[in-house]
Design a protein around this motif. Structure first.
Motif, PDB file in Angstrom:
ATOM      1  N   LYS A 173       1.377  -0.939   0.118  1.00 41.89           N
ATOM      2  CA  LYS A 173       0.562   0.157  -0.026  1.00 41.89           C
ATOM      3  C   LYS A 173       0.618   1.272  -0.052  1.00 41.89           C
ATOM      4  N   THR A 174       0.131   2.542  -0.552  1.00 42.25           N
ATOM      5  CA  THR A 174       1.081   3.248  -0.724  1.00 42.25           C
ATOM      6  C   THR A 174       0.819   4.282  -0.412  1.00 42.25           C
ATOM      7  N   THR A 175       1.333   5.189   0.286  1.00 41.24           N
ATOM      8  CA  THR A 175       0.148   6.557   1.224  1.00 41.24           C
ATOM      9  C   THR A 175       1.335   7.988   0.453  1.00 41.24           C
ATOM     10  N   MET A 176       0.309   8.867   0.594  1.00 42.92           N
ATOM     11  CA  MET A 176       1.156  10.360   0.423  1.00 42.92           C
ATOM     12  C   MET A 176       0.611  11.317   1.486  1.00 42.92           C
ATOM     13  N   PRO A 177       0.906  11.820   1.944  1.00 45.12           N
ATOM     14  CA  PRO A 177       0.306  12.839   2.940  1.00 45.12           C
ATOM     15  C   PRO A 177       0.395  14.355   2.019  1.00 45.12           C
ATOM     16  N   LEU A 178      -0.597  14.601   2.817  1.00 46.31           N
ATOM     17  CA  LEU A 178      -1.207  15.485   1.553  1.00 46.31           C
ATOM     18  C   LEU A 178      -2.294  16.991   2.703  1.00 46.31           C
ATOM     19  N   SER A 179      -1.485  18.507   2.378  1.00 51.99           N
ATOM     20  CA  SER A 179      -1.821  19.329   3.371  1.00 51.99           C
ATOM     21  C   SER A 179      -2.842  20.569   2.793  1.00 51.99           C
ATOM     22  N   PHE A 180      -3.617  20.630   3.234  1.00 52.55           N
ATOM     23  CA  PHE A 180      -5.307  21.735   2.569  1.00 52.55           C
ATOM     24  C   PHE A 180      -5.133  22.521   3.611  1.00 52.55           C
ATOM     25  N   THR A 181      -4.652  23.833   3.209  1.00 54.02           N
ATOM     26  CA  THR A 181      -5.110  24.952   3.998  1.00 54.02           C
ATOM     27  C   THR A 181      -6.069  26.160   3.042  1.00 54.02           C
ATOM     28  N   ILE A 182      -6.849  26.740   3.655  1.00 56.31           N
ATOM     29  CA  ILE A 182      -7.978  27.480   3.070  1.00 56.31           C
ATOM     30  C   ILE A 182      -8.953  28.832   4.453  1.00 56.31           C
ATOM     31  N   HIS A 183      -9.262  29.765   3.428  1.00 55.35           N
ATOM     32  CA  HIS A 183      -9.723  30.819   4.400  1.00 55.35           C
ATOM     33  C   HIS A 183     -10.993  29.995   4.763  1.00 55.35           C
ATOM     34  N   HIS A 184     -10.907  30.603   6.433  1.00 61.09           N
ATOM     35  CA  HIS A 184     -12.121  30.460   6.919  1.00 61.09           C
ATOM     36  C   HIS A 184     -13.010  31.264   6.219  1.00 61.09           C
ATOM     37  N   ALA A 185     -12.920  32.085   5.356  1.00 62.12           N
ATOM     38  CA  ALA A 185     -14.207  32.650   5.474  1.00 62.12           C
ATOM     39  C   ALA A 185     -14.933  31.718   4.018  1.00 62.12           C
ATOM     40  N   VAL A 186     -14.498  30.957   3.211  1.00 66.27           N
ATOM     41  CA  VAL A 186     -15.599  30.189   2.846  1.00 66.27           C
ATOM     42  C   VAL A 186     -15.429  29.102   2.397  1.00 66.27           C
ATOM     43  N   ALA A 187     -14.962  28.550   3.969  1.00 68.08           N
ATOM     44  CA  ALA A 187     -15.367  27.063   3.645  1.00 68.08           C
ATOM     45  C   ALA A 187     -15.125  26.315   5.694  1.00 68.08           C
ATOM     46  N   ASP A 188     -14.950  25.614   5.949  1.00 64.91           N
ATOM     47  CA  ASP A 188     -14.544  25.099   7.379  1.00 64.91           C
ATOM     48  C   ASP A 188     -14.713  23.374   7.019  1.00 64.91           C
ATOM     49  N   GLY A 189     -14.349  22.902   7.749  1.00 67.91           N
ATOM     50  CA  GLY A 189     -13.975  21.791   8.338  1.00 67.91           C
ATOM     51  C   GLY A 189     -14.839  20.535   7.988  1.00 67.91           C
ATOM     52  N   TYR A 190     -15.790  20.409   7.516  1.00 63.33           N
ATOM     53  CA  TYR A 190     -16.641  19.240   6.820  1.00 63.33           C
ATOM     54  C   TYR A 190     -16.158  19.685   4.792  1.00 63.33           C
ATOM     55  N   HIS A 191     -16.683  21.301   4.813  1.00 66.62           N
ATOM     56  CA  HIS A 191     -15.619  21.451   3.411  1.00 66.62           C
ATOM     57  C   HIS A 191     -14.664  20.665   2.794  1.00 66.62           C
ATOM     58  N   VAL A 192     -14.140  21.002   4.019  1.00 72.23           N
ATOM     59  CA  VAL A 192     -11.936  19.855   3.550  1.00 72.23           C
ATOM     60  C   VAL A 192     -12.843  18.552   3.835  1.00 72.23           C
ATOM     61  N   SER A 193     -13.426  18.420   4.582  1.00 72.54           N
ATOM     62  CA  SER A 193     -13.336  16.872   4.993  1.00 72.54           C
ATOM     63  C   SER A 193     -13.935  16.239   3.533  1.00 72.54           C
ATOM     64  N   ASP A 225     -13.941  13.305  -1.089  1.00 71.18           N
ATOM     65  CA  ASP A 225     -13.731  12.740  -3.004  1.00 71.18           C
ATOM     66  C   ASP A 225     -12.397  12.901  -3.804  1.00 71.18           C
ATOM     67  N   LEU A 226     -10.962  13.087  -3.178  1.00 75.36           N
ATOM     68  CA  LEU A 226      -9.933  12.194  -3.573  1.00 75.36           C
ATOM     69  C   LEU A 226      -9.580  11.184  -3.295  1.00 75.36           C
ATOM     70  N   ARG A 227      -9.875  10.737  -2.186  1.00 73.43           N
ATOM     71  CA  ARG A 227      -9.894   9.721  -1.717  1.00 73.43           C
ATOM     72  C   ARG A 227     -10.366   8.298  -3.003  1.00 73.43           C
ATOM     73  N   ASP A 228     -11.364   8.930  -3.139  1.00 73.93           N
ATOM     74  CA  ASP A 228     -12.115   8.148  -4.254  1.00 73.93           C
ATOM     75  C   ASP A 228     -11.685   8.241  -5.629  1.00 73.93           C
ATOM     76  N   ALA A 229     -11.489   9.658  -5.990  1.00 77.43           N
ATOM     77  CA  ALA A 229     -11.163   8.997  -7.181  1.00 77.43           C
ATOM     78  C   ALA A 229      -9.466   8.583  -7.077  1.00 77.43           C
ATOM     79  N   MET A 230      -8.575   8.771  -5.871  1.00 75.06           N
ATOM     80  CA  MET A 230      -7.337   8.071  -6.122  1.00 75.06           C
ATOM     81  C   MET A 230      -7.726   6.922  -6.343  1.00 75.06           C
ATOM     82  N   ALA A 231      -8.485   5.832  -5.831  1.00 73.09           N
ATOM     83  CA  ALA A 231      -9.019   4.510  -5.329  1.00 73.09           C
ATOM     84  C   ALA A 231      -9.604   4.112  -7.350  1.00 73.09           C
ATOM     85  N   GLN A 232      -9.899   5.002  -8.042  1.00 70.49           N
ATOM     86  CA  GLN A 232     -10.725   4.819  -9.468  1.00 70.49           C
ATOM     87  C   GLN A 232     -10.567   5.242 -10.455  1.00 70.49           C
TER      88      GLN A 232
END
Length: 223
Positions: free
Chosen positions: A183-203, A208-215
C-alpha cells in the motif's frame, strides 16, 4: 493547448449562505486553517506506471477535478467583487536539478485528462528549464497553489503568509509517498481561508480525492 477558462459569476452577498461567516472571518476574526491527512495513492500510482504517465500530472488533475465539484474552493475576487469561478487552474512548482531552485508554472485545467496531460507536458518542455520564479506569466485570477515536497514524509505543513490572509483559494501540498505492505500513501496538506469553508467542506474534499485516487480508470483517460 487548452483555452483557459476564466468564467465566473458574481456572488450576491445579500443572499449568499456564507454571508455572515464571510464577514466574521474576514473582519472580526480573520482566520485560515490547515488540515493534514494521508491519502492512499496505490491504485493511481500503479495506473500511472502502467500507462507511462507522470504521477504528478495525475495528482494535479485529480485535485483540480475534485475542486470543481466544490464551490467553496472556487471563490475569488475580481475588481473587488466576490465571485465564484467555474474552475480553478493548478499553479505548481518545478525543481531545477542543477541548483535546486524552483519555478512556478501553471497549466490550464481541462476536464479531459488526456488534454490536460498534453498541455502539462508542453508547459514543462517550454518553461520548465527557465530559472526564474514565474517563467509563464499568469493569465487569470483563478489559479490556485498546489505543490509537492517528494523528499519529505511530513505529518504537518502550514504555509505562513507574511501579509494579511486575503486569498480564498486553497493551498495544497503533498509530501513523499511511502510504500508498506503493498500500500502506497502520501501526506497531503490543505490550507484554506475560514471565510469560505469549514472543516466539513475540507473533509468532503479529502473523501472525494480518496475516491478518485482509488478509481483512476473512472477519472483518468489516455484516449
Amino acid at each position: 493547448m487548452t483555452t483557459i477558462n476564466t468564467n465566473y459569476h458574481p456572488i450576491n452577498q445579500t443572499t449568499w449562505p456564507r454571508r455572515e461567516y464571510f464577514y466574521y472571518f474576514t473582519k472580526m476574526m480573520p482566520t485560515g486553517f490547515t488540515v493534514n491527512a494521508t491519502i492512499d495513492i496505490t491504485a493511481t500510482l500503479d495506473w500511472a506506471h502502467r500507462h507511462e504517465v507522470k504521477f504528478n500530472a495525475a495528482y494535479l488533475f485529480l485535485v483540480s477535478q475534485v475542486l470543481t465539484r466544490h464551490p467553496e474552493f472556487r471563490v475569488g475576487m475580481v475588481d473587488d467583487q466576490l465571485v465564484e469561478f467555474d474552475v480553478v487552474h493548478p499553479s505548481y512548482s518545478v525543481l531545477h536539478e542543477d541548483d535546486h531552485s524552483i519555478s512556478s508554472l501553471w497549466t490550464a485545467y481541462s476536464p479531459n485528462f488526456s488534454q490536460f496531460y498534453q498541455d502539462y507536458l508542453q508547459d514543462i518542455k517550454r518553461f520548465g528549464s527557465q530559472h526564474t520564479p514565474m517563467p509563464k506569466a499568469p493569465q487569470s485570477a483563478n489559479l490556485y497553489m498546489i505543490g509537492s515536497i517528494p523528499w519529505l514524509d511530513f505529518t504537518s505543513y502550514t504555509p505562513l503568509p507574511f501579509t494579511p490572509l486575503n486569498t480564498y483559494f486553497p493551498v495544497i501540498q503533498a509530501g513523499q509517498y511511502t510504500t508498506k505492505g503493498g500500500k502506497t500513501t502520501m501526506p497531503l496538506s490543505f490550507t484554506i481561508h475560514h471565510a469560505v469553508a469549514d472543516g466539513y467542506h475540507v473533509s468532503q474534499f479529502y473523501q472525494d480525492l480518496r475516491d478518485a485516487m482509488a478509481q483512476p480508470e473512472a477519472w483518468l483517460t489516455t484516449d
